[in-house]
Structures are given as structure tokens and as C-alpha cells.
Scaffold this motif. Structure first.
Motif, mmCIF file in Angstrom:
data_model
loop_
_atom_site.group_PDB
_atom_site.id
_atom_site.type_symbol
_atom_site.label_atom_id
_atom_site.label_comp_id
_atom_site.label_asym_id
_atom_site.label_seq_id
_atom_site.Cartn_x
_atom_site.Cartn_y
_atom_site.Cartn_z
ATOM 1 N N ARG A 28 4.310 -9.901 -27.434
ATOM 2 C CA ARG A 28 4.971 -8.598 -27.619
ATOM 3 C C ARG A 28 4.018 -7.451 -27.319
ATOM 4 N NH1 ARG A 28 6.535 -4.609 -26.907
ATOM 5 N NH2 ARG A 28 8.012 -3.284 -28.034
ATOM 6 N N LEU A 29 2.780 -7.548 -27.778
ATOM 7 C CA LEU A 29 1.816 -6.478 -27.533
ATOM 8 C C LEU A 29 1.424 -6.400 -26.049
ATOM 9 C CD1 LEU A 29 -0.518 -6.927 -30.648
ATOM 10 C CD2 LEU A 29 1.100 -5.066 -30.252
ATOM 11 N N SER A 30 1.517 -7.538 -25.344
ATOM 12 C CA SER A 30 1.103 -7.558 -23.940
ATOM 13 C C SER A 30 2.044 -6.759 -23.034
ATOM 14 C CB SER A 30 1.012 -9.002 -23.440
ATOM 15 O OG SER A 30 2.296 -9.596 -23.402
ATOM 16 N N ARG A 31 3.213 -6.384 -23.545
ATOM 17 C CA ARG A 31 4.142 -5.591 -22.740
ATOM 18 C C ARG A 31 3.733 -4.117 -22.652
ATOM 19 N NH1 ARG A 31 9.623 -7.323 -25.829
ATOM 20 N NH2 ARG A 31 9.106 -9.532 -26.177
ATOM 21 N N ILE A 32 2.772 -3.710 -23.474
ATOM 22 C CA ILE A 32 2.318 -2.322 -23.450
ATOM 23 C C ILE A 32 1.414 -2.130 -22.235
ATOM 24 C CG2 ILE A 32 1.092 -0.528 -24.731
ATOM 25 C CD1 ILE A 32 1.616 -2.211 -27.274
ATOM 26 N N GLU A 33 1.656 -1.087 -21.472
ATOM 27 C CA GLU A 33 0.826 -0.792 -20.308
ATOM 28 C C GLU A 33 -0.178 0.292 -20.681
ATOM 29 O OE1 GLU A 33 1.623 -0.504 -15.500
ATOM 30 O OE2 GLU A 33 3.083 0.334 -16.914
ATOM 31 N N VAL A 34 -1.439 0.114 -20.267
ATOM 32 C CA VAL A 34 -2.494 1.037 -20.677
ATOM 33 C C VAL A 34 -3.203 1.637 -19.467
ATOM 34 C CG1 VAL A 34 -2.900 -0.183 -22.857
ATOM 35 C CG2 VAL A 34 -4.230 -0.796 -20.841
ATOM 36 N N ASP A 35 -3.814 2.790 -19.696
ATOM 37 C CA ASP A 35 -4.639 3.476 -18.697
ATOM 38 C C ASP A 35 -6.018 3.696 -19.317
ATOM 39 O OD1 ASP A 35 -5.831 5.020 -16.790
ATOM 40 O OD2 ASP A 35 -4.639 6.819 -17.208
ATOM 41 N N ARG A 36 -6.958 2.820 -18.985
ATOM 42 C CA ARG A 36 -8.285 2.887 -19.591
ATOM 43 C C ARG A 36 -9.209 3.889 -18.910
ATOM 44 N NH1 ARG A 36 -7.301 -2.786 -19.884
ATOM 45 N NH2 ARG A 36 -7.179 -3.521 -22.051
ATOM 46 N N LEU A 37 -8.718 4.635 -17.959
ATOM 47 C CA LEU A 37 -9.547 5.640 -17.306
ATOM 48 C C LEU A 37 -9.496 6.981 -18.026
ATOM 49 C CD1 LEU A 37 -8.844 4.825 -13.555
ATOM 50 C CD2 LEU A 37 -10.967 4.446 -14.824
ATOM 51 N N ARG A 38 -8.816 7.059 -19.149
ATOM 52 C CA ARG A 38 -8.815 8.270 -19.958
ATOM 53 C C ARG A 38 -10.137 8.343 -20.735
ATOM 54 N NH1 ARG A 38 -2.801 7.563 -22.705
ATOM 55 N NH2 ARG A 38 -1.595 7.642 -20.772
ATOM 56 N N VAL A 39 -10.835 9.421 -20.598
ATOM 57 C CA VAL A 39 -12.154 9.564 -21.244
ATOM 58 C C VAL A 39 -11.958 9.987 -22.695
ATOM 59 C CG1 VAL A 39 -14.402 10.688 -21.144
ATOM 60 C CG2 VAL A 39 -13.129 10.238 -19.034
ATOM 61 N N LYS A 40 -12.369 9.113 -23.604
ATOM 62 C CA LYS A 40 -12.226 9.373 -25.037
ATOM 63 C C LYS A 40 -13.507 8.971 -25.760
ATOM 64 C CE LYS A 40 -7.207 8.676 -25.138
ATOM 65 N NZ LYS A 40 -6.839 9.998 -25.687
ATOM 66 N N PRO A 41 -13.984 9.801 -26.675
ATOM 67 C CA PRO A 41 -15.153 9.403 -27.457
ATOM 68 C C PRO A 41 -14.798 8.290 -28.433
ATOM 69 C CG PRO A 41 -14.260 11.450 -28.303
ATOM 70 C CD PRO A 41 -13.484 11.131 -27.051
ATOM 71 N N LEU A 42 -15.700 7.365 -28.616
ATOM 72 C CA LEU A 42 -15.484 6.245 -29.535
ATOM 73 C C LEU A 42 -16.097 6.605 -30.880
ATOM 74 C CD1 LEU A 42 -14.434 3.389 -29.927
ATOM 75 C CD2 LEU A 42 -16.570 2.528 -28.986
ATOM 76 N N VAL A 43 -15.263 6.654 -31.919
ATOM 77 C CA VAL A 43 -15.705 7.052 -33.257
ATOM 78 C C VAL A 43 -15.628 5.854 -34.189
ATOM 79 C CG1 VAL A 43 -15.292 8.586 -35.212
ATOM 80 C CG2 VAL A 43 -14.894 9.401 -32.878
ATOM 81 N N LYS A 44 -16.770 5.472 -34.754
ATOM 82 C CA LYS A 44 -16.815 4.392 -35.733
ATOM 83 C C LYS A 44 -16.666 4.977 -37.128
ATOM 84 C CE LYS A 44 -17.503 0.511 -37.829
ATOM 85 N NZ LYS A 44 -16.440 -0.515 -37.873
ATOM 86 N N VAL A 45 -15.714 4.446 -37.907
ATOM 87 C CA VAL A 45 -15.461 4.917 -39.268
ATOM 88 C C VAL A 45 -16.080 3.943 -40.257
ATOM 89 C CG1 VAL A 45 -13.708 5.469 -40.984
ATOM 90 C CG2 VAL A 45 -13.345 6.098 -38.590
ATOM 91 N N THR A 46 -16.933 4.465 -41.137
ATOM 92 C CA THR A 46 -17.543 3.661 -42.200
ATOM 93 C C THR A 46 -17.319 4.389 -43.523
ATOM 94 O OG1 THR A 46 -19.712 4.742 -42.070
ATOM 95 C CG2 THR A 46 -19.322 2.896 -40.577
ATOM 96 N N GLY A 47 -17.977 3.901 -44.582
ATOM 97 C CA GLY A 47 -17.920 4.588 -45.868
ATOM 98 C C GLY A 47 -17.409 3.717 -46.987
ATOM 99 N N GLU A 48 -16.913 4.365 -48.037
ATOM 100 C CA GLU A 48 -16.403 3.661 -49.215
ATOM 101 C C GLU A 48 -15.114 2.915 -48.867
ATOM 102 O OE1 GLU A 48 -13.800 3.153 -52.653
ATOM 103 O OE2 GLU A 48 -13.530 4.688 -51.120
#
Length: 620
Positions: A311-331
Motif C-alpha cells: 500500500r505504501l509503495s503506491r505513493i510517488e515521491v520526488d527526492r530532488l526537493r532540498v530539505k534540511p534533515l532535523v533529528k529530534v531527541t530529548g525527553e
């Protein structure tokens, strides 16, 4: 006129005075021993039972009995809705009635402050208030308070420790008591009080199937959460990921709820089943091994993962969009909840154009295993020194127990990691593996001791270093409750860390029921730096290929497999962003340095189609 005193006489007088005023070492030690003995006698006298003195005793919890299972509803909450939906299905498969509390909101926070103590932890206010809000809703719908107390229980985690987490249980009870629901039951994970009745028949029975199902629910919730946060920022059709996720969770929950449990006697041949049934130990062993194999490797598990992947494989993506990768940590609560408890930070980050890397609960389980192992090693260093060298037999027995204990830790860790990774592979293979706890401890060692307890301990510092040094994220965002003691310690250490890693973008945010605009503003400022870093990285990667962005996009358009959400983009050393890594991989394929990769779980005909498309592109 006063007669003068010779100098040598005056010196002798001074020496004699010093000798009389100073006590010998023995006299000083005798005086210390006397004072210690007096204080000991005083404290013993205070501790001795005295008539008329009533000491505090923890209130006895009304037990949750087996007879109540069909008439009592268990309330759960505090995790992501994905985890909660799967955990509810596991409870239902075991025959329990379960209801999920909605995600806590600001109104819940205000109720928690109204009925709880001052200065409590942010998660306590949200969860206590939300529980009270739910109970008040039941009362408004027509139920009496006694009916609510009799027909509902709340299931949560409890512990002790150096921070306010050790007071959660008592705060839950105080809040519901102040709200007028005195006697409402709070059931905890780690203790029997309230779970096991006085008769010995537990109301909440932990079976092999229940334990394995709960573990699978946590892992599956982690991986589905991770995968969808990787896909959503790049979806071609807005909202498609959320629609697919809703269908996937509905299907996975139904499969876990209706799962046919393995019963050894039903699966074995009749002649063998009769022999196994006559031997109790053998019957239990065969049943446990069979259940483990069925949960981990059985057809029902494989089919559930395959259906979700399809089901998830039917989603089409465009990985050429420039987005910063934010790692969330904490409590734990602040980095997990998806509501007002962390200012709806995940959805805010995505709206601001970031890709969020969430923290799995599996890493917390790995951390607990690592901490248990390290505490044992520390205790052993002390206990081993008590054995005299000549007691060879006792020392040999202690060494044997030590080897078995260490082996159990190692086996448990490897099994958990392997099963988690198998589920990652079953769901498309793009989920992140569990963190290496020893590596994180080594990274944090110069700044934070691995046995310093409270919150995530050394992990906040370690993750900040890891995701910066290993180029796994453009920015690290740490979410924690206001006034959180362990997180305050970590934030103090982070100052030294940031002075040693100049390109680090680290932002700590204290969460509460108020201050959302201020928090979002601070995140936007830090995110601006992360966006600039991501754009610079992408531009550098494009320049290194010698191709234009239009050429890259045209090639991606000709090859549908590159728009597949589970396409395995190889990780480039020193490259952080998804867009930059994907760009370099496509350029290498275009130049013949790499081949298009096969999507895990795709139909066998897919590679042939991809090859044909590649030949057509080359001909053009």
C-alpha cells in the motif's frame, strides 16, 4: 615599669601554649568516634517505634481481578497514535477491552495544573489532565463516578529515579482524587500492585502471546512511524502518505487483533501430540518455541508486512526537493507525542520545509539493556573484590555466573536488533537501524558519564555528537519538559560540546502548555541555518556531477523506479541531505558508474522494465 622577658623564654612559653591547645591525632580520632556514636544513638532513638506515632504507608491499590476482565475497560495513551492503535489490537487479541485516550491538548494541560501539584513535570500535567478530562466526559455522558471507578482503569509506565518521573504514579492518583474520582485505579508496567489480585489470579495476565505481540506492536509502530516521516516530505500528491498510513494502520491493527495464535497441540501430528502432552516440561518448551517462531517468522507476520509495504509503495515521491534533515531527541514524552505536549513540533517542522527524523522506542529499550549491563559490571567490580584469593571454587563459580550473565545480555541485544531489522526489511528496507549503544556511550564519554541516571542520561549528548560528526542530520532539536533536571544537565554539557564542534546546529526547547509562538520562532531561526546548509550541500553535489538539474530530473522522469518510495538510495559518506545523496546516485547511474537498484519486495519483472527504460534513455 614591666620587666623585660628574655627572647628564648618567650619562645618556650609560646611553644607550651601551642602544645596545650593542639590535640594529638589519637585524641581527635577518639573525639570523632565519640560524636559519631552519640549521633548514631540519637538516630536509633528516633527510628525506634513510639506509641502514638503513625508512619506513612502507601495507600493500598484496589486490585484488578480476573473476574473484571469482561466488564472493565483499560485506558492507554501517551505514545504516537500508531503505537497506541497497534497496542490496543494486542490487548484486544488477548480478550481485553481497551480504549485509547486522544492526544493531550492545552485544555488537558490546564486541568492537570488545576488538580495537580505545583512544579510537576510537563508530561504529568498533560496526561493527568487528559485522563481527568476523559473521566469528566464519561460523567457528563451520564455515568456516575462510582461506575467510572469500577469500569475503567488507566495503564501507564512507572519508575523511580532522580527526576520527577518517579512521582508520576502518585501525581496521577492525586489528580484524579482531587477531581472527585477517588479510588480510580492506576496500573503500572513494572510492579504487581493493582495487577495481581489477592487471590493470586491476575487481572492483567502476561502470556507469551501477549508479550510477543506487544513487542511486535512497539517495533512495528516505530518502523511505520519512521518510514512515513521519510516519505511524507517528498510525496508528489499532497496528503497521499497520510491516506495510505490510515489504511495501513487499519489493516495492521485488524491483523494483530484477529491473529490466530499458535497452539502446539493443534499443529503437531496426533501421535506426536499425545506424547508431548504427557510431558509437562516438553509441552511448555514446544509451545513457547512454536509461538516465538510463529510471531517472528510465521506466514501471518509476513503477509501483514507485505500488505503494508504494497500500500505504501503506491505513493510517488520526488527526492530532488532540498530539505534540511532535523533529528529530534530529548525527553521521552516530549519527543514522542504529536500534539500540544511539544507544540505539535513534527507537523510544524514539515510545514516549514524540513524532513524529520524521529526517535524509535526501540532505542530506549536498547538503552535500558545497555544500562542494566553497565550497572551489573560496576557492581561486579565491587563484589568480586570481597572474595579472598585462596577461595578458588567460589571465584570460579562467580566467573561462570558472570559469563552466563554477560552472554544473556549479548543474546538479548542481538535477538532484539535482528528482529527489529527483519521488520525494517519487511516494510521496504528504508527504516533506520537501531543505534549502537556502545558507540554512543564512547562519543559521550568525554562529556557525560554513562551511568549518570535520569531522562535519557548520556544519550542526548551522544546523539548530538553522532548526528553531527557522522553527517546524519543538518540540525538536532532537543525537546524536553520545562525545568527537567536531566535535560538541564545535558544542556549544560552541550555548551562544551558545541564549543568543540563549530558547525553543529543544536537547539534545546523546553515544552509547556504555553509559549508555542516563542518556541516556533526559535525553531525557525535555527531551521534557517539548517536550510542554508542543505542548499549549499545540494549545490556542491550538483556542481560535482557536471550535469544540470534539468538533466537529472528528466532522467528521473524516464525511470519510474527512482520515484518509488522504497527505492534504496545508497548513503554517501559526508553527505547528509536526502536530495544531495539522491542527486549523486542518479548522476552515477547516468554516467554508468552505478546501476539502478531493485526495490525490495518489488515484482520480479520490475528490473527488466527498468533495464528497458534505461536502454531507451541511452538511445535518446
Amino acid at each position: 615599669m614591666t620587666p623585660s622577658v628574655p627572647g628564648h623564654v618567650e619562645q618556650e612559653v609560646e611553644q607550651e601554649t601551642v602544645r596545650l591547645t593542639l590535640k594529638s591525632r589519637r585524641e581527635i580520632e577518639e573525639e570523632i568516634a565519640r560524636r559519631v556514636a552519640e549521633e548514631r544513638e540519637r538516630l536509633i532513638g528516633l527510628a525506634a517505634p513510639r506509641a502514638g506515632v503513625a508512619h506513612f504507608r502507601r495507600p493500598a491499590e484496589r486490585p484488578f481481578t480476573a473476574a473484571e476482565r469482561d466488564g472493565v475497560t483499560i485506558l492507554i495513551g501517551g505514545l504516537t497514535w500508531k503505537h497506541e492503535q497497534l497496542i490496543r489490537a494486542v490487548f484486544q487479541s488477548a480478550g481485553y477491552q481497551v480504549e485509547i485516550l486522544p492526544t493531550p491538548d492545552v485544555q488537558s494541560f490546564q486541568l492537570g495544573k488545576e488538580y495537580g501539584n505545583n512544579g510537576q513535570c510537563n508530561p504529568t500535567y498533560f496526561m493527568v489532565g487528559h485522563l481527568i478530562k476523559f473521566l469528566q466526559g464519561l460523567e457528563a455522558a451520564g455515568m456516575t463516578r462510582q461506575e467510572i471507578i469500577d469500569r475503567y482503569v488507566f495503564f501507564t509506565a512507572g519508575s523511580c529515579g532522580p527526576c520527577r518521573f518517579g512521582m508520576y504514579e502518585s501525581e496521577y492518583r492525586l489528580g484524579v482524587q482531587n477531581a472527585g474520582f477517588d479510588g480510580f485505579r492506576i496500573l503500572l508496567f513494572q510492579q504487581n500492585d493493582g495487577i495481581k489480585a489477592a487471590s493470586g489470579e491476575p487481572g492483567l495476565k502476561f502470556t507469551v502471546d501477549f508479550g510477543l505481540g506487544a513487542l511486535s506492536a512497539l517495533n512495528l509502530g516505530d518502523i511505520v512511524n519512521d518510514v512515513t516521516y521519510q516519505i511524507r516530505p517528498y510525496e508528489m500528491v499532497p496528503g497521499e502518505t497520510d491516506r495510505a498510513l490510515a489504511e495501513v494502520m487499519e489493516d495492521l491493527s485488524a491483523r494483530m487483533r484477529d491473529r490466530r495464535m499458535f497452539e502446539a497441540m493443534d499443529r503437531l501430528p496426533r501421535w506426536l501430540a499425545s506424547r508431548v502432552a504427557s510431558r509437562r516440561a516438553l509441552k511448555i518448551t514446544v509451545s513457547v518455541v512454536g509461538k516465538i517462531a510463529d510471531h517472528w517468522y510465521g506466514r501471518q507476520t509476513r503477509e501483514a508486512l507485505a500488505a503494508a509495504r504494497e500500500r505504501l509503495s503506491r505513493i510517488e515521491v520526488d527526492r530532488l526537493r532540498v530539505k534540511p534533515l532535523v533529528k529530534v531527541t530529548g525527553e521521552f514524552f516530549a519527543q514522542t507525542t504529536e500534539g500540544d505536549g511539544n507544540f505539535r513540533m513534527f507537523s510544524f517542522l514539515e510545514r516549514e520545509g524540513a524532513q524529520v527524523q524521529v526517535e524509535p522506542i526501540g532505542n530506549w529499550i536498547m538503552y535500558l539493556l545497555y544500562q542494566a549491563r553497565e550497572r551489573y559490571l560496576q557492581q561486579r567490580r565491587v563484589s568480586t573484590g570481597k572474595l579472598p584469593a585462596w577461595q578458588l571454587r567460589r571465584r570460579a563459580a562467580a566467573a561462570q555466573r558472570h559469563r552466563l550473565r554477560m552472554a544473556s545480555y549479548g543474546v538479548g541485544r542481538r535477538i532484539f536488533e535482528r528482529q527489529y531489522q527483519r521488520m525494517v526489511e519487511g516494510l521496504g528496507g528504508i527504516g533506520h537501524p537501531l543505534s549502537n549503544m556502545q558507540e554512543l556511550a564512547d562519543l559521550a564519554a568525554p562529556y557525560y558519564h554513562r551511568l549518570a541516571r535520569g531522562g535519557e542520561g548520556h544519550l542526548e549528548v551522544a546523539k548530538n555528537i553522532y548526528y553531527t560528526v557522522r553527517r546524519k542530520a543538518h540540525m538536532v532539536l532537543s525537546l524536553k519538559p520545562f525545568g527537567c533536571m536531566p535535560s538541564s544537565q545535558s544542556d549544560g554539557v552541550q555548551s562544551a560540546v558545541m564549543s568543540h564542534f563549530k558547525d553543529m546546529i543544536f537547539l534545546p526547547i523546553e515544552t509547556s502548555g504555553e509559549g508555542e509562538i516563542n518556541a516556533h520562532s526559535r525553531v525557525q531561526m535555527a531551521l534557517g541555518e539548517a536550510k542554508a546548509k542543505a542548499r549549499a550541500e545540494f549545490a556542491e553535489a550538483l556542481d560535482s556531477t557536471g550535469r544540470t538539474l534539468d538533466e537529472i530530473k528528466a532522467f528521473v522522469q524516464l525511470h519510474p523506479v527512482l520515484r518509488h518510495p522504497f527505492y534504496p538510495v545508497p548513503h554517501r559518506e559526508g553527505v547528509t541531505g536526502t536530495a544531495a545523496g539522491f542527486l549523486l546516485h542518479v548522476a552515477d547511474v547516468m554516467d554508468g558508474r552505478e546501476r539502478l537498484r531493485r526495490v525490495p519486495g518489488a515484482a520480479p519483472s520490475a528490473p527488466a522494465a527498468v533495464t528497458a527504460a534505461a536502454r531507451r534513455a541511452a538511445a535518446l
